[in-house]
Each structure stands twice: as structure tokens, then as C-alpha cells.
Design an enzyme around this catalytic site. Structure first.
Site, PDB file in Angstrom:
ATOM      1  N   LYS A  98       2.193  -3.490   6.927  1.00 54.44           N
ATOM      2  CA  LYS A  98       2.556  -3.565   5.489  1.00 54.44           C
ATOM      3  C   LYS A  98       4.056  -3.424   5.309  1.00 54.44           C
ATOM      4  O   LYS A  98       4.680  -4.148   4.524  1.00 54.44           O
ATOM      5  CB  LYS A  98       1.840  -2.471   4.697  1.00 54.44           C
ATOM      6  CG  LYS A  98       0.369  -2.722   4.470  1.00 54.44           C
ATOM      7  CD  LYS A  98       0.113  -3.880   3.507  1.00 54.44           C
ATOM      8  CE  LYS A  98      -1.329  -4.345   3.557  1.00 54.44           C
ATOM      9  NZ  LYS A  98      -1.605  -5.632   2.945  1.00 54.44           N
ATOM     10  N   SER A 121       0.834  -1.209   0.000  1.00 53.80           N
ATOM     11  CA  SER A 121       0.000   0.000   0.000  1.00 53.80           C
ATOM     12  C   SER A 121       0.861   1.248   0.000  1.00 53.80           C
ATOM     13  O   SER A 121       1.971   1.261   0.570  1.00 53.80           O
ATOM     14  CB  SER A 121      -0.863  -0.027   1.266  1.00 53.80           C
ATOM     15  OG  SER A 121      -1.461   1.219   1.505  1.00 53.80           O
ATOM     16  N   TYR A 174      -1.567  -0.378  11.079  1.00 56.31           N
ATOM     17  CA  TYR A 174      -1.836  -1.041   9.798  1.00 56.31           C
ATOM     18  C   TYR A 174      -0.655  -0.836   8.838  1.00 56.31           C
ATOM     19  O   TYR A 174      -0.147  -1.784   8.226  1.00 56.31           O
ATOM     20  CB  TYR A 174      -3.123  -0.493   9.167  1.00 56.31           C
ATOM     21  CG  TYR A 174      -3.260  -0.862   7.705  1.00 56.31           C
ATOM     22  CD1 TYR A 174      -3.529  -2.164   7.327  1.00 56.31           C
ATOM     23  CD2 TYR A 174      -3.075   0.103   6.704  1.00 56.31           C
ATOM     24  CE1 TYR A 174      -3.623  -2.507   5.983  1.00 56.31           C
ATOM     25  CE2 TYR A 174      -3.178  -0.226   5.366  1.00 56.31           C
ATOM     26  CZ  TYR A 174      -3.448  -1.531   5.000  1.00 56.31           C
ATOM     27  OH  TYR A 174      -3.517  -1.862   3.676  1.00 56.31           O
TER      28      TYR A 174
HETATM   29  P1  NAD Z   1     -10.828  -6.861   1.725  1.00 52.00           P
HETATM   30  O1  NAD Z   1     -10.990  -6.798   3.204  1.00 52.00           O
HETATM   31  O2  NAD Z   1     -12.028  -6.683   0.879  1.00 52.00           O
HETATM   32  O3  NAD Z   1     -10.138  -8.256   1.320  1.00 52.00           O
HETATM   33  C1  NAD Z   1      -9.243  -8.927   2.158  1.00 52.00           C
HETATM   34  C2  NAD Z   1      -9.722 -10.356   2.308  1.00 52.00           C
HETATM   35  O4  NAD Z   1      -8.829 -11.066   3.166  1.00 52.00           O
HETATM   36  C3  NAD Z   1     -11.122 -10.449   2.947  1.00 52.00           C
HETATM   37  O5  NAD Z   1     -11.941 -11.280   2.132  1.00 52.00           O
HETATM   38  C4  NAD Z   1     -10.864 -11.088   4.308  1.00 52.00           C
HETATM   39  O6  NAD Z   1     -11.935 -11.906   4.719  1.00 52.00           O
HETATM   40  C5  NAD Z   1      -9.586 -11.863   4.054  1.00 52.00           C
HETATM   41  N1  NAD Z   1      -8.771 -12.099   5.241  1.00 52.00           N
HETATM   42  C6  NAD Z   1      -8.353 -11.179   6.163  1.00 52.00           C
HETATM   43  N2  NAD Z   1      -7.628 -11.791   7.116  1.00 52.00           N
HETATM   44  C7  NAD Z   1      -7.561 -13.114   6.782  1.00 52.00           C
HETATM   45  C8  NAD Z   1      -6.965 -14.253   7.378  1.00 52.00           C
HETATM   46  N3  NAD Z   1      -6.301 -14.177   8.546  1.00 52.00           N
HETATM   47  N4  NAD Z   1      -7.092 -15.443   6.774  1.00 52.00           N
HETATM   48  C9  NAD Z   1      -7.788 -15.545   5.608  1.00 52.00           C
HETATM   49  N5  NAD Z   1      -8.381 -14.516   4.996  1.00 52.00           N
HETATM   50  C10 NAD Z   1      -8.277 -13.303   5.588  1.00 52.00           C
HETATM   51  O7  NAD Z   1      -9.698  -5.812   1.344  1.00 52.00           O
HETATM   52  P2  NAD Z   1      -9.212  -5.319  -0.091  1.00 52.00           P
HETATM   53  O8  NAD Z   1      -9.573  -3.894  -0.209  1.00 52.00           O
HETATM   54  O9  NAD Z   1      -9.621  -6.265  -1.141  1.00 52.00           O
HETATM   55  O10 NAD Z   1      -7.642  -5.358   0.138  1.00 52.00           O
HETATM   56  C11 NAD Z   1      -6.851  -6.450  -0.312  1.00 52.00           C
HETATM   57  C12 NAD Z   1      -5.422  -6.202   0.088  1.00 52.00           C
HETATM   58  O11 NAD Z   1      -4.980  -4.971  -0.466  1.00 52.00           O
HETATM   59  C13 NAD Z   1      -5.192  -6.074   1.591  1.00 52.00           C
HETATM   60  O12 NAD Z   1      -3.966  -6.692   1.897  1.00 52.00           O
HETATM   61  C14 NAD Z   1      -5.109  -4.592   1.822  1.00 52.00           C
HETATM   62  O13 NAD Z   1      -4.320  -4.283   2.953  1.00 52.00           O
HETATM   63  C15 NAD Z   1      -4.438  -4.134   0.533  1.00 52.00           C
HETATM   64  N6  NAD Z   1      -4.719  -2.727   0.190  1.00 52.00           N
HETATM   65  C16 NAD Z   1      -6.014  -2.310   0.105  1.00 52.00           C
HETATM   66  C17 NAD Z   1      -6.271  -0.977  -0.209  1.00 52.00           C
HETATM   67  C18 NAD Z   1      -7.691  -0.453  -0.261  1.00 52.00           C
HETATM   68  O14 NAD Z   1      -7.878   0.761  -0.111  1.00 52.00           O
HETATM   69  N7  NAD Z   1      -8.700  -1.281  -0.493  1.00 52.00           N
HETATM   70  C19 NAD Z   1      -5.214  -0.092  -0.456  1.00 52.00           C
HETATM   71  C20 NAD Z   1      -3.905  -0.568  -0.384  1.00 52.00           C
HETATM   72  C21 NAD Z   1      -3.676  -1.900  -0.050  1.00 52.00           C
HETATM   73  C1  WQD Z   2      -9.330   9.746   0.801  1.00 53.34           C
HETATM   74  C2  WQD Z   2      -9.572  11.250   0.965  1.00 53.34           C
HETATM   75  C3  WQD Z   2      -9.837  11.907   3.249  1.00 53.34           C
HETATM   76  C4  WQD Z   2     -13.593   9.725   3.904  1.00 53.34           C
HETATM   77  C5  WQD Z   2      -6.632   4.917   3.117  1.00 53.34           C
HETATM   78  C6  WQD Z   2      -5.554   4.232   3.918  1.00 53.34           C
HETATM   79  C7  WQD Z   2      -4.496   3.699   2.985  1.00 53.34           C
HETATM   80  C8  WQD Z   2      -5.099   2.828   1.889  1.00 53.34           C
HETATM   81  C9  WQD Z   2      -6.226   3.496   1.204  1.00 53.34           C
HETATM   82  C10 WQD Z   2      -4.989   0.527   2.538  1.00 53.34           C
HETATM   83  C11 WQD Z   2      -8.799  11.855   2.139  1.00 53.34           C
HETATM   84  C12 WQD Z   2     -11.116  12.131   2.495  1.00 53.34           C
HETATM   85  C13 WQD Z   2     -12.452  10.260   3.345  1.00 53.34           C
HETATM   86  C14 WQD Z   2     -14.651  10.605   4.263  1.00 53.34           C
HETATM   87  C15 WQD Z   2     -13.342  12.453   3.475  1.00 53.34           C
HETATM   88  N1  WQD Z   2      -5.650   1.603   2.420  1.00 53.34           N
HETATM   89  N2  WQD Z   2     -12.326  11.586   3.139  1.00 53.34           N
HETATM   90  N3  WQD Z   2     -14.466  11.924   4.028  1.00 53.34           N
HETATM   91  O1  WQD Z   2      -6.856   8.033   3.647  1.00 53.34           O
HETATM   92  O2  WQD Z   2      -5.964   8.158   1.263  1.00 53.34           O
HETATM   93  O3  WQD Z   2      -6.036   6.002   2.411  1.00 53.34           O
HETATM   94  O4  WQD Z   2      -7.167   3.986   2.167  1.00 53.34           O
HETATM   95  O5  WQD Z   2      -3.836   0.321   2.378  1.00 53.34           O
HETATM   96  O6  WQD Z   2      -3.625   2.975   3.797  1.00 53.34           O
HETATM   97  O7  WQD Z   2      -4.994   5.167   4.807  1.00 53.34           O
HETATM   98  O8  WQD Z   2      -8.169   7.037   1.710  1.00 53.34           O
HETATM   99  O9  WQD Z   2     -10.534   6.938   1.099  1.00 53.34           O
HETATM  100  O10 WQD Z   2      -9.929   7.142   3.549  1.00 53.34           O
HETATM  101  O11 WQD Z   2      -9.559   9.089   2.046  1.00 53.34           O
HETATM  102  O12 WQD Z   2     -13.234  13.673   3.293  1.00 53.34           O
HETATM  103  O13 WQD Z   2     -15.682  10.190   4.805  1.00 53.34           O
HETATM  104  O14 WQD Z   2     -10.953  11.438   1.282  1.00 53.34           O
HETATM  105  O15 WQD Z   2      -9.600  12.923   4.194  1.00 53.34           O
HETATM  106  O16 WQD Z   2      -8.432  13.152   1.759  1.00 53.34           O
HETATM  107  P1  WQD Z   2      -6.715   7.422   2.317  1.00 53.34           P
HETATM  108  P2  WQD Z   2      -9.619   7.475   2.129  1.00 53.34           P
END
Ligand code: NAD
Ligand code: WQD
Length: 339
Positions: free
Chosen positions: A152, A124, A148
Site C-alpha cells: 500500500k 489503508s 501487505y
Molecule cells: P476484496 O478482496 O473484497 O476486493 C478486492 C477485489 O479485487 C476482489 O474482488 C478481488 O477478486 C479483486 N482482485 C484482487 N487482485 C486482482 C487482480 N490482480 N486483478 C483483478 N482483480 C483483482 O477486498 P475489499 O475489502 O473490498 O478491499 C478493497 C480495497 O480496499 C483493497 O485494495 C484493500 O487493500 C483496501 N482496503 C481494505 C480494507 C478492509 O479491511 N476491507 C481496509 C483498508 C484498505
Molecule cells: C480489529 C481488532 C484485533 C479478529 C486489519 C489490517 C488493516 C486493514 C483492516 C486492510 C484488533 C481484534 C480481530 C479476531 C480479535 N485492512 N480481533 N479477534 O487488525 O485493525 O486491521 O484490517 O487494509 O491493514 O491490518 O483489523 O478486524 O483484524 O482487528 O480480537 O478474531 O479486533 O486484535 O484489535 P485490524 P481486524
């Protein structure tokens, strides 16, 4: 290739399954369903046109993870399984360390024992914390601001050490920026439980009438219009990048760490306006105080991913909003609507 998709019923994992199946890969999904619905599997079957093999396995269960990898005949693992809520990680850091870090250690050990040597890992942009400059390149300093993010960063380091120790082991580390959007069928999408932490699902729930108004966290950031700027990327572009990452590991035999973003910063207000255009629905909002831990502006330099993977994002903010809205309007209560 025969691929194990850990976390494959989640938001990004499920979309990646569709892309992998379209490219002719054989899929096995594993997930403990802690943050996803089993109904995703029916939806995947409808899109892909064939059932998807599924194992309910918790990564923290070392023996179960080992057993899955041992006899699976997998060529590669895609590792999406993690807890991902920043606020929750500040309240329950040990749960995050256990689920994400212990879980990843179990997976790496099981891969080693099972002779599986290719990994694609979901990292991330959170590993950059508050970056010194934008666009962010992969060699920017890594500094995390919450538990979190710490998980990562630690997981990236564990994987890097393992690659250094075992030249036969190859990993593609993908640093996603802000994934949004949904599959064009409207059958799969992002379905957060409780109050959404992230902007796009919150906007969707306001537009569909589940919540009265969006709170915008700060109107006085040093940005184009005072609201926070991020690099939103369509989940279909991300899904494609995973398949390209697998191909790259296969072709070059070398691991890599790359940003996955569009390279374009979009403000909260710009996203709200794009969503209103795409959906035809109003998104009432009020500007409130800044959210703890937020930063003004983060967007990617995605050029390394293009150079190494031959990948670049293709879908713009209008497509992201259109597809997020199709998913939300077809499933106002998410997978709870699925029969
Ligand atoms: P998500 O929660 O929809 O998917 C993650 C899946 O992993 C879920 O289905 C959950 O049930 C499963 N899971 C969690 N812990 C587990 C465990 N111990 N054993 C088996 N399964 C488990 O999230 P997502 O948005 O699809 O994210 C996928 C990956 O991408 C994650 O690693 C997340 O940290 C990373 N990521 C997400 C975002 C985002 O904003 N969505 C941004 C950057 C990185
Ligand atoms: C985006 C923008 C908020 C909600 C997070 C995690 C990051 C990654 C992605 C996993 C910001 C604004 C948001 C709301 C708002 N996840 N906002 N009102 O913070 O960039 O990243 O998700 O890895 O680790 O930190 O994403 O979607 O929460 O926010 O004004 O109700 O929207 O302040 O500017 P962010 P976000």
C-alpha cells in the site's frame, strides 16, 4: 461520468458501485474474481435495477488491462483490486508484490496510454503502522509492519510520483480505517473465504452458528477495557466517500490523500456488545493472547476529508452491526447461498 471499477465485485467495490449508479454514473466493473463471487453481479443488478457491465480481467495481465482501458472511453478509474490478508502477505510476500504493485503499475500505464487521467485509490490505515498518537492525521509518519502494508505504501508513492511528473494526472488516495457493515438490502456484504481474519466477519459467523466462539486477541492492552481499539466505518459511508472523491477531483482538479474513518475508537468488547444488541444473538468469546503485529489503539482524525471532500461518516456502530447481521443472517454461507 463513465467509470471503470477495478475490483468492483469485491466487498467495498460492490457497495461503491451502488452509490455510483445512484448518482447517475455509468459503470464498468473489472475483476479477476480471485476473492469475490460472480453472483455479486446479479445482486448488484437487483439493487441498481439494471445490468452491470463486467470484464474478467487480471491486473497482472498487462495486455488485457491495456486493451480494457484503450477503447473504454473512461473518465476515471476506481482501483480496489488488491490482495489484502496481512498474515498471508507475510507468508507469500512476492505474490503480494506482484499482484498489488505490478498490477497497479500495469493499471497506471494502461490509464496513461488510454488517456484516462483520474484515479481513486484504495489505501489503508495500515500505512501508519503503530502510530505515535491518536487520532491519526495524514501527516503522521508512514511506517509499515508487514508486506501487505508495504504494497500500500509503495503504491501510494508510485501514484504520488506519477502525479508530480504529469500535472494532468489526478489521484484521490483514500486511507480506509476498518470497513464493516453491508448494504441495507442484505443482498451484498463481506464474504471472506476460509477463516475470517477480521473481527466483524468473525463475530457474524459466530452469531450465525458457523463458528463456536470468538477469540479476542489480548485483554491487557492499555485501552478502555483492555481490548484493542479501532475506528470501524460503515461501508456505505465509505462508498459515499468514493463518489465524493470523484466529484472533488473533477471540481478542484487537484489530488489529495485523506483518512476515511469516523474519528471514534471502539474496543473489541464494545463491538461485541453492540453486535449482541443489534442481532439479539449471543456472541460467546474467550480472551486469548495478543496477535502478532497488533497494536493497542488506532483511530482517525477524519477532518481533512471533511474539509476537502465535504464528507463525514454518518452511520454509527449500531447501524454497522445491524446491517452486518442482516447480510449474514440472510446469507449464512455468504454468496454460496445465492442461487
Ligand atoms: P476484496 O478482496 O473484497 O476486493 C478486492 C477485489 O479485487 C476482489 O474482488 C478481488 O477478486 C479483486 N482482485 C484482487 N487482485 C486482482 C487482480 N490482480 N486483478 C483483478 N482483480 C483483482 O477486498 P475489499 O475489502 O473490498 O478491499 C478493497 C480495497 O480496499 C483493497 O485494495 C484493500 O487493500 C483496501 N482496503 C481494505 C480494507 C478492509 O479491511 N476491507 C481496509 C483498508 C484498505
Ligand atoms: C480489529 C481488532 C484485533 C479478529 C486489519 C489490517 C488493516 C486493514 C483492516 C486492510 C484488533 C481484534 C480481530 C479476531 C480479535 N485492512 N480481533 N479477534 O487488525 O485493525 O486491521 O484490517 O487494509 O491493514 O491490518 O483489523 O478486524 O483484524 O482487528 O480480537 O478474531 O479486533 O486484535 O484489535 P485490524 P481486524
Amino acid at each position: 461520468m463513465r467509470i471503470l471499477v477495478f475490483g468492483g465485485t469485491g466487498y467495498i467495490g460492490s457497495h461503491t458501485c451502488v452509490e455510483l449508479a445512484a448518482r447517475g454514473h455509468e459503470l464498468v466493473v473489472a475483476d479477476n474474481l480471485s476473492n469475490s463471487s460472480p453472483r455479486v453481479l446479479d445482486r448488484l443488478q437487483a439493487i441498481i435495477g439494471a445490468p452491470v457491465a463486467f470484464h474478467n480481467v487480471d491486473l497482472r495481465d498487462r495486455d488485457a488491462t491495456r486493451a480494457l482501458l484503450a477503447g473504454g472511453g473512461f473518465d476515471a478509474v476506481l482501483h480496489f483490486a488488491a490482495l489484502k490478508a496481512v498474515g498471508e502477505s507475510c507468508e507469500r510476500p512476492l505474490d503480494y508484490f506482484d499482484n498489488n504493485i505490478t498490477g497497479t503499475l500495469n493499471l497506471l500505464q494502461a490509464m496513461r496510454e488510454g488517456g484516462v487521467s483520474r484515479l481513486v485509490f484504495s489505501s489503508s490505515a495500515t500505512v501508519y503502522g503503530d502510530p505515535d498518537r491518536v487520532p491519526v492525521t495524514e501527516d503522521a509518519p508512514l511506517r509499515v509492519t508487514n508486506p501487505y502494508g508495504r504494497t500500500k505504501l509503495v503504491m501510494e508513492q508510485l501514484i504520488a510520483d506519477l502525479c508530480a511528473a504529469d500535472p494532468g494526472f489526478r489521484a484521490g488516495v483514500l486511507r480506509y480505517f476498518n470497513p464493516v457493515g453491508a448494504h441495507g438490502s442484505g443482498l451484498i456484504g463481506e464474504d471472506p473465504g476460509g477463516v475470517p481474519n477480521n473481527l466483524m466477519p468473525y463475530i457474524c459467523q459466530v452469531a450465525v452458528g458457523r463458528r463456536p466462539a470468538l477469540s479476542i486477541y489480548g485483554g491487557d492492552w492499555p485501552t478502555v477495557d483492555g481490548t484493542g481499539v479501532r475506528d470501524y466505518i460503515h461501508v456505505l459511508d465509505l462508498a459515499r466517500a468514493h463518489a465524493d472523491a470523484l466529484d472533488t477531483l473533477e471540481r478542484t482538479g487537484a489530488g489529495f490523500t485523506v483518512n476515511l474513518g469516523t474519528g471514534t475508537g471502539v474496543s473489541v468488547l464494545q463491538l461485541v456488545q453492540a453486535f449482541e444488541r443489534a442481532s439479539g444473538r449471543p456472541v460467546p468469546y474467550e480472551i486469548v493472547g495478543r496477535r502478532a503485529g497488533d497494536v493497542a489503539e488506532v483511530y482517525a482524525d477524519p477532518s481533512l476529508a471533511e474539509a476537502l471532500l465535504g464528507w463525514r461518516a454518518e452511520l454509527d456502530v449500531d447501524a454497522m452491526c445491524r446491517d452486518a447481521w442482516r447480510w449474514q443472517s440472510m446469507n449464512p454461507s455468504g454468496y454460496a447461498d445465492a442461487g
